[in-house]
Write an enzyme that holds these catalytic residues in place. Sequence first.
Site, PDB file in Angstrom:
ATOM      1  N   ASP A  60     -62.524   6.433  -4.616  1.00 37.13           N
ATOM      2  CA  ASP A  60     -63.391   7.107  -3.645  1.00 37.13           C
ATOM      3  C   ASP A  60     -62.681   8.345  -3.109  1.00 37.13           C
ATOM      4  O   ASP A  60     -62.182   8.355  -1.989  1.00 37.13           O
ATOM      5  CB  ASP A  60     -63.748   6.150  -2.510  1.00 37.13           C
ATOM      6  N   LYS A  62     -64.348  11.272  -3.100  1.00 33.32           N
ATOM      7  CA  LYS A  62     -65.428  12.180  -2.700  1.00 33.32           C
ATOM      8  C   LYS A  62     -65.145  13.594  -3.205  1.00 33.32           C
ATOM      9  O   LYS A  62     -65.108  14.565  -2.449  1.00 33.32           O
ATOM     10  CB  LYS A  62     -65.638  12.151  -1.188  1.00 33.32           C
ATOM     11  N   ASN A  68     -63.660  23.517 -12.230  1.00 37.03           N
ATOM     12  CA  ASN A  68     -62.360  23.352 -12.864  1.00 37.03           C
ATOM     13  C   ASN A  68     -61.478  22.376 -12.096  1.00 37.03           C
ATOM     14  O   ASN A  68     -60.814  21.517 -12.684  1.00 37.03           O
ATOM     15  CB  ASN A  68     -61.650  24.697 -12.992  1.00 37.03           C
ATOM     16  N   PRO A 170     -72.395   1.617   1.303  1.00 38.93           N
ATOM     17  CA  PRO A 170     -71.352   1.309   2.280  1.00 38.93           C
ATOM     18  C   PRO A 170     -71.918   1.164   3.688  1.00 38.93           C
ATOM     19  O   PRO A 170     -73.022   1.627   3.978  1.00 38.93           O
ATOM     20  CB  PRO A 170     -70.446   2.539   2.196  1.00 38.93           C
ATOM     21  N   GLN A 175     -69.635  -1.350  10.448  1.00 38.00           N
ATOM     22  CA  GLN A 175     -70.497  -0.226  10.819  1.00 38.00           C
ATOM     23  C   GLN A 175     -71.899  -0.668  11.231  1.00 38.00           C
ATOM     24  O   GLN A 175     -72.703   0.155  11.666  1.00 38.00           O
ATOM     25  CB  GLN A 175     -70.589   0.778   9.671  1.00 38.00           C
ATOM     26  N   SER A 180     -77.869  -8.452   3.326  1.00 38.98           N
ATOM     27  CA  SER A 180     -79.174  -8.875   2.817  1.00 38.98           C
ATOM     28  C   SER A 180     -80.231  -7.791   3.004  1.00 38.98           C
ATOM     29  O   SER A 180     -81.102  -7.596   2.145  1.00 38.98           O
ATOM     30  CB  SER A 180     -79.622 -10.172   3.502  1.00 38.98           C
TER      31      SER A 180
END
Length: 221
Positions: A60, A62, A68, A170, A175, A180
């Site tokens: 991760d 990001k 390049n 996430p 948080q 579910s």
Amino acid sequence: MERNTCMILALDVTDREEALKIAEDVWEFVDAIKVGYPLILATGLGIIRELAEFAPVIADFKVADIPNTNRLICDQVFEAGADAVIAQGFTGRDSLDACIEIASEYRKDVFVVSEMSHPGGADFMQPVAEAIAKMALEAGAFGLVAPATRPKRVKKIRRIIGDKLTIISPGVGAQGGKASDVIAAGADWVIVGRSIYKAESPKEAARQIAEEIQAELRGEY
């Protein structure tokens, strides 16, 4: 990446031994381990290959640079043993194409951030999230990152991409997101970090969340 438990561990610790112990404890309940800058900067890229002994590793980072530079970053990540990398979409199609190009050379995957899970993720990213999702679909990414803290947004992203891309989500646990709920909204995997690695028993915490996910998939919620 195989979908069995539908859960990914976000291993945002900074100690090598702690990371390996947690991975050893919870591997049977997760389909992948996501690592980011905290662990990599503290321990080095070598931790990716060590963790890969327990589960596929998602880097991760990001990735968000010119094409390049993105190629150079992704090459290092996959050479280190990662199975997937997370890239930002706001840098545009050419930068994303660079990541996907390198991933294809290694037969690995790219996940594209459509919208982040923290409150600020709605400030600037939400207005462009749907365009990013469409771009990721057209570019041939493996999947998208969409927020478990906002299940309605996950549902919206799922409508855009259909079943052509996967969604990792996430924000479950610390948080405020519920596993579910986000599985019901259309996520393929939920990403859980602190609720597992900060638990008194990471293994038991992972088991309980995995059971919640499976109950949702069986229609028991």
